[in-house]
Design an enzyme around this catalytic site. Structure first.
Site, PDB file in Angstrom:
ATOM      1  N   LYS A  59      14.939 -10.587  99.803  1.00  0.00           N
ATOM      2  CA  LYS A  59      16.053 -11.669  99.537  1.00  0.00           C
ATOM      3  C   LYS A  59      16.609 -11.443  97.965  1.00  0.00           C
ATOM      4  CE  LYS A  59      15.764 -14.454 102.911  1.00  0.00           C
ATOM      5  NZ  LYS A  59      17.057 -14.927 103.628  1.00  0.00           N
ATOM      6  N   GLY A  63      14.552 -14.934 111.555  1.00  0.00           N
ATOM      7  CA  GLY A  63      13.636 -15.951 111.823  1.00  0.00           C
ATOM      8  C   GLY A  63      14.198 -17.174 110.765  1.00  0.00           C
ATOM      9  N   SER A  80      10.608 -10.672 105.982  1.00  0.00           N
ATOM     10  CA  SER A  80      11.672 -11.085 105.005  1.00  0.00           C
ATOM     11  C   SER A  80      11.001 -11.513 103.964  1.00  0.00           C
ATOM     12  CB  SER A  80      12.370 -12.060 105.629  1.00  0.00           C
ATOM     13  OG  SER A  80      13.236 -12.918 104.896  1.00  0.00           O
ATOM     14  N   ASP A  85      19.090  -9.299 101.802  1.00  0.00           N
ATOM     15  CA  ASP A  85      19.787 -10.518 102.386  1.00  0.00           C
ATOM     16  C   ASP A  85      20.073 -11.391 101.212  1.00  0.00           C
ATOM     17  OD1 ASP A  85      20.716 -12.709 103.655  1.00  0.00           O
ATOM     18  OD2 ASP A  85      18.863 -13.152 104.834  1.00  0.00           O
TER      19      ASP A  85
END
Ligand code: OSB
Ligand code: MG
Length: 374
Positions: free
Chosen positions: A163, A290, A135, A188
């Site tokens: 992100k 996570g 991520s 995300d």
């Protein structure tokens, strides 16, 4: 198991790289660790609540007080034999799932040690290695982001998650796709968009993303279902899924086609397994999220990721991406194929570095069972 003591510690740890999401930047973490002593064994749990109640309503401080005042006393008075009993023990306390998970996961750890099997085996895991993704936070420039992605791909990671938020989305995806046409890429939003952004979000379809994670409100199913009907790209829900019923509702309403399972967000291993099973029975793949965990929470995520339906690469990555020094030994490493090998030692399979934890501890509270029960 007789609970001989519960030790809460807050450790403060600096991240190797700041992590920016649509709700802010995290530079260092204040992490609540739970140590449960039982009949000569020690189980560890990590609370995944953030420093501020931005991702979820919980924070390090709310979890601390709920564990000290409510959950710790309930647990010690019950002497559970199995991690699976914790949900019943905590039943009358609403919400506070990350606080509950910290304790429940430590009991599962103790149970695996008592049985002399790995945590993965106790959970019913079927994998010897797990596929790993990363991520990647919002960066201050696309050039810097490209350098980060290049490094993570070279390290072997199988999926890159970016992100995103309004203003840091399509222009970024375009540059990344131009340079790496074939990689598994996802994004995300952590709830950064609203329904009036639907036309804009539909343009994400051009980038062949594996999924778009939590584009809309953190607690929504209905509008995600409306949005999903307009997208080719699968929606993945994170924040919205707090338990098995939520997973069933989201699947039934077609609010998402993929589910991110986080141990803290759903309240611990029991509920994570229930979400996993509900999704498996309905043909919906899951993956493990996570929360910038230390090696303790990370080792729990690794064990969870060995269940059958964790078929997509998770956000479970190497210790060195987060910490100069992790609090477990050995640290978590990822192979050139982008996999973590599952340890087979009893329990979590990683030793806890007590000396380092003591150095990092800024707050500690030891609760003895007698005081709890009396
Ligand atoms: O939405 O997955 C998320 C970190 C903090 C809060 C929310 C999220 C995240 C991550 C980090 O994406 C994943 C990781 O631990 O590497
Ligand atoms: Mg997420």
């Amino acid at each position: 198991m007789r609970i001989d003591g519960i030790v809460l510690r807050e450790v403060n740890m600096q991240l190797v790289h700041p992590f920016e999401t649509s709700f802010g930047v995290t530079r260092s973490r204040r992490i609540l660790l739970v140590e449960i002593q039982s009949e000569g064994l020690t189980g560890w749990g990590e609370c995944t609540a953030g420093e501020h109640p931005t991702f979820s309503p919980e924070s390090t401080d709310t979890a601390w007080s709920v564990i000290v005042q409510e959950l710790g006393p309930l647990l010690a008075a019950q002497s559970p034999e199995h991690g699976g009993e914790c949900q019943r023990i905590f039943h009358k306390i609403r919400g506070n799932r990350m606080a509950k998970a910290a304790l429940e996961n430590a009991i599962w750890d103790l149970e695996a040690q008592r049985e002399g099997i790995s945590l993965s085996q106790l959970l019913g895991g079927v994998r010897e290695t797990i596929p790993c993704g990363v991520s990647i936070g919002i960066h201050s420039s696309i050039a810097e982001l490209m350098a980060t992605i290049e490094r993570e791909l070279a390290a072997g990671y199988q999926r890159i998650k970016l992100k995103c938020k309004p203003g840091w989305d399509t222009a970024v995806f375009e540059r990344v796709r131009d340079r790496w046409p074939g990689i598994l890429l996802s994004c995300d939003a952590n709830s950064a968009y609203r329904l009036h952004d639907a036309d804009h979000i539909a343009t994400f379809d051009a980038f062949d993303l594996v999924m778009i994670e939590q584009p809309l409100w953190h607690d929504d199913f209905f509008f995600h279902a409306m949005l999903q009907r307009r997208l080719k790209t699968p929606i993945c829900l994170d924040e919205s899924i707090q338990n098995r019923r939520d997973a069933l509702a989201a699947i039934e309403m077609e609010s998402c086609k993929i589910i991110n399972v986080k141990l803290g967000r759903v309240g611990g291993f029991s509920e994570a397994i229930a979400v996993h099973n509900a999704a498996l029975e309905r043909g919906v793949p899951v993956w493990c999220g996570g929360m910038l965990e230390t090696g303790i929470g990370r080792s729990h995520n690794i064990a969870l990721s060995t269940l059958e339906n964790f078929s997509l690469p998770g956000d479970v990555s190497a210790s060195a991406r987060y910490w100069a020094e992790d609090i477990i030994e050995p640290k978590v490493t990822v192979s050139a194929q982008g996999e973590i090998a599952i340890p087979d030692a009893p329990g979590r399979g990683y030793e806890v570095r007590r000396d380092l934890i003591e150095q990092l501890t800024v707050r500690k509270e030891t609760i003895r069972a007698l005081e709890l029960v009396g």
